[in-house]
Structure formats: structure tokens, C-alpha cells
Write a protein that holds these residues in place. Structure first.
Motif, mmCIF file in Angstrom:
data_model
loop_
_atom_site.group_PDB
_atom_site.id
_atom_site.type_symbol
_atom_site.label_atom_id
_atom_site.label_comp_id
_atom_site.label_asym_id
_atom_site.label_seq_id
_atom_site.Cartn_x
_atom_site.Cartn_y
_atom_site.Cartn_z
ATOM 1 N N PRO A 1 0.702 -0.904 0.064
ATOM 2 C CA PRO A 1 0.524 -0.304 0.421
ATOM 3 C C PRO A 1 0.950 1.131 -0.275
ATOM 4 O O PRO A 1 0.244 1.957 -0.587
ATOM 5 N N ASN A 2 2.365 0.992 0.470
ATOM 6 C CA ASN A 2 2.949 2.609 0.524
ATOM 7 C C ASN A 2 3.085 2.619 -0.404
ATOM 8 O O ASN A 2 3.972 3.565 -1.307
ATOM 9 N N MET A 3 4.174 1.525 -1.454
ATOM 10 C CA MET A 3 3.991 1.662 -2.834
ATOM 11 C C MET A 3 2.966 2.484 -3.758
ATOM 12 O O MET A 3 3.291 3.452 -4.765
ATOM 13 N N SER A 4 1.770 2.173 -3.440
ATOM 14 C CA SER A 4 0.770 3.522 -3.899
ATOM 15 C C SER A 4 0.828 4.530 -3.546
ATOM 16 O O SER A 4 0.531 5.294 -4.411
ATOM 17 N N MET A 5 0.871 4.853 -2.749
ATOM 18 C CA MET A 5 0.914 5.849 -2.155
ATOM 19 C C MET A 5 2.034 7.214 -3.457
ATOM 20 O O MET A 5 2.424 7.620 -3.380
ATOM 21 N N MET A 6 3.387 6.563 -2.756
ATOM 22 C CA MET A 6 4.609 6.493 -3.397
ATOM 23 C C MET A 6 4.765 6.931 -5.184
ATOM 24 O O MET A 6 5.008 8.472 -5.747
ATOM 25 N N ARG A 7 3.839 6.082 -5.477
ATOM 26 C CA ARG A 7 3.575 5.728 -6.920
ATOM 27 C C ARG A 7 2.486 7.272 -7.807
ATOM 28 O O ARG A 7 2.758 8.290 -8.215
ATOM 29 N N TRP A 8 1.259 6.875 -6.794
ATOM 30 C CA TRP A 8 0.597 8.513 -6.591
ATOM 31 C C TRP A 8 1.569 9.754 -6.543
ATOM 32 O O TRP A 8 1.229 10.595 -7.424
ATOM 33 N N LYS B 1 3.170 14.967 -9.024
ATOM 34 C CA LYS B 1 3.613 16.166 -8.853
ATOM 35 C C LYS B 1 3.713 16.749 -7.435
ATOM 36 O O LYS B 1 4.057 17.825 -7.578
ATOM 37 N N LEU B 2 3.321 16.208 -6.405
ATOM 38 C CA LEU B 2 3.473 16.462 -5.281
ATOM 39 C C LEU B 2 4.549 17.190 -4.486
ATOM 40 O O LEU B 2 5.526 16.704 -4.719
ATOM 41 N N GLU B 3 4.653 18.079 -3.531
ATOM 42 C CA GLU B 3 5.646 18.592 -2.989
ATOM 43 C C GLU B 3 5.525 18.121 -1.349
ATOM 44 O O GLU B 3 7.124 18.841 -0.808
#
Length: 258
Positions: A135-142, A147-149
Motif C-alpha cells: 500500500p505504501n508503494m501505491s502512495m509513492m507512485r501516486w 508531482k506533489l511537493e
């Protein structure tokens, strides 16, 4: 008997979560990630989406009747497909290992309260153990696609190098996204037996967290929101450790993973 009063913010987040549906999902591709971990890629229903961190329920009614299992989604909501990255464990997953592209699974979802607060700009500390990275990979991909800061620090614990999942892609994400930093640590590395390793060793600890978060902690910024996914004993250890370091319990989110 006491009552639980839910904050307005929490009520809004729950109301805004995507509706769960059940569908027949065509398996498009099977990807080997490690000796005992595979990614299963499916076609998504039109218009269906989820929040990074959520999971779906998997059914094989013709084999297991009404029995089902929950698996976190590894892909980003932006993808045209849905990916489940699963560790081989028990008869349910052994059946999955017999599946081939073109086969059809019964899926239902999304579900789950372990979700990234997509409306916040607060920094994030991700803690993963083994396939709990899903689930953390989903967060990092998204976050990278959007292009979140927001800054993300990912502490990723495995027993050995062979157990690491997505390691090459995580390196690529960190290269492409200056706001994401990843730290690997191994807990059962044996010199002269395993692959050459010059990264961190040992379990995630207070000293490791302090050292890797030193820039943030010393800047006076607000402590990051925490998402920890792994075995229950690790999650409880992380929770107690972070609370002792000054985190508010409401800012620590965790998902139990085998």
C-alpha cells in the motif's frame, strides 16, 4: 458504555471514499517480483477508483466457496489497470500461483481506512516490512505522478536482499522525485553469504528514525504523518516508539500484513 465522537474531518474523509463494488476481473499479466512474491495485474471496471492505501477482497467461489482474502492495492489510482502484489503463503495464494493471463478472478472493493490523506500537504513517514510495502508503494507512485511537493521518507525493512520488492522502481522514483527518500535496512544479512550490501542493517529503531529525519526534526517543521505496514508486532513497536518520541497517536496509521 461510552460513545465515540468522530471528528468532522474524519467523517468527510469516510463519506468521500469510493464506493465498493464486486466484479469479474480479467487477469492481464503475472509479474515475478521475488522468489515468493508476484504481482497480478487486472483490467479495472470503467470509472472505478480507490484511494492509495486501500485494498480489495479476492474470491474464488468455485474453489473456496464464500471464503475470501484481503490484499492491498499496489498500483496508483491513475493507472488503467489494478495491481495486487502478493506473497506466497497458504492454500489461497497457492491457488493464485496456478492462475494465468486470461483467467478471471472475483474482486470486491475498495475497502480500508489505511489511506493517504490526499487533501493534506503534510510530510509523510512511510514504514514498510517485506511485502507490507504494497500500500505504501501505491502512495509513492501516486504522489510522484501527481508531482506533489509533500516530502516522503520511506523506511523499508527486509530480512535479506532477495526479499526486497520494487527495489529498482523505488530507486527510479527517488531519482525522479526529489521529495521522496528511501532507506533500506536488512535484519538477517550475513556477510560472505548474501549479496554484497552497504546499506543499513538491523530493525527500524529510534536512532534510525532520528538520524534519517534529522533534517526535518531540526528544521522545526511539524512531525510527519506516519503510515506503517507490516507484521502486527512491528506496527505496535513502531507506534509505542513514535509516541515516546513525541508523535500524537492520531497521526500514526498502521495496517497489519503477513
Amino acid at each position: 458504555i461510552g460513545s465515540i465522537v468522530m471528528s468532522t474531518t474524519m467523517q468527510e474523509r469516510r463519506r468521500n471514499r469510493p464506493k465498493s463494488i464486486k466484479w469479474q476481473a480479467e487477469l492481464l499479466e503475472v509479474i515475478d517480483e521475488s522468489p515468493d512474491v508476484r504481482t497480478f495485474r487486472f483490467r479495472k471496471p470503467e470509472g472505478w477508483t480507490f484511494i492509495p492505501g486501500q485494498y480489495v477482497m479476492v474470491f474464488f467461489p468455485e474453489v473456496f466457496g464464500k471464503k475470501n482474502r484481503a490484499y492491498s492495492i499496489a498500483s496508483s489510482p491513475n493507472n488503467e489497470y489494478l495491481e495486487l502484489t502478493i506473497k506466497l503463503y497458504g492454500i489461497f495464494t497457492h491457488h493464485m500461483w496456478t492462475q494465468k493471463p486470461g483467467d478471471v478472478w472475483t474482486l470486491r472493493g475498495p475497502y480500508g481506512h489505511y489511506v493517504l490523506n490526499t487533501k493534506s500537504d503534510r510530510d509523510v513517514l512511510l514504514i514498510s516490512a517485506g511485502v507490507g510495502v504494497t500500500p505504501n508503494m501505491s502512495m509513492m507512485r501516486w504522489a510522484t505522478e501527481e508531482k506533489l511537493e509533500r516530502r516522503f521518507l520511506h523506511l523499508y525493512s527486509n530480512k535479506k536482499t532477495r526479499d526486497m520488492v520494487f527495489d529498482e522502481e523505488i530507486d527510479e522514483i527517488c531519482s525522479d522525485n526529489k521529495h521522496i527518500k528511501n532507506i533500506h535496512t536488512l535484519t538477517r544479512y550475513q556477510e560472505n553469504v548474501d549479496d554484497v550490501w552497504d546499506g543499513r542493517l538491523g530493525r527500524i529503531s529510534e536512532s534510525m528514525i532520528r538520524e534519517e529525519l534529522s533534517e526535518w526534526l531540526d528544521s522545526g517543521r511539524e512531525l510527519p504523518e506516519v503510515y506503517s505496514c507490516g507484521p502486527e508486532v512491528m506496527n505496535m513497536m513502531v507506534k509505542e516508539l513514535l509516541i515516546s518520541m513525541g508523535w500524537d497517536e492520531k497521526d500514526i496509521h498502521y495496517e497489519k500484513f503477513w
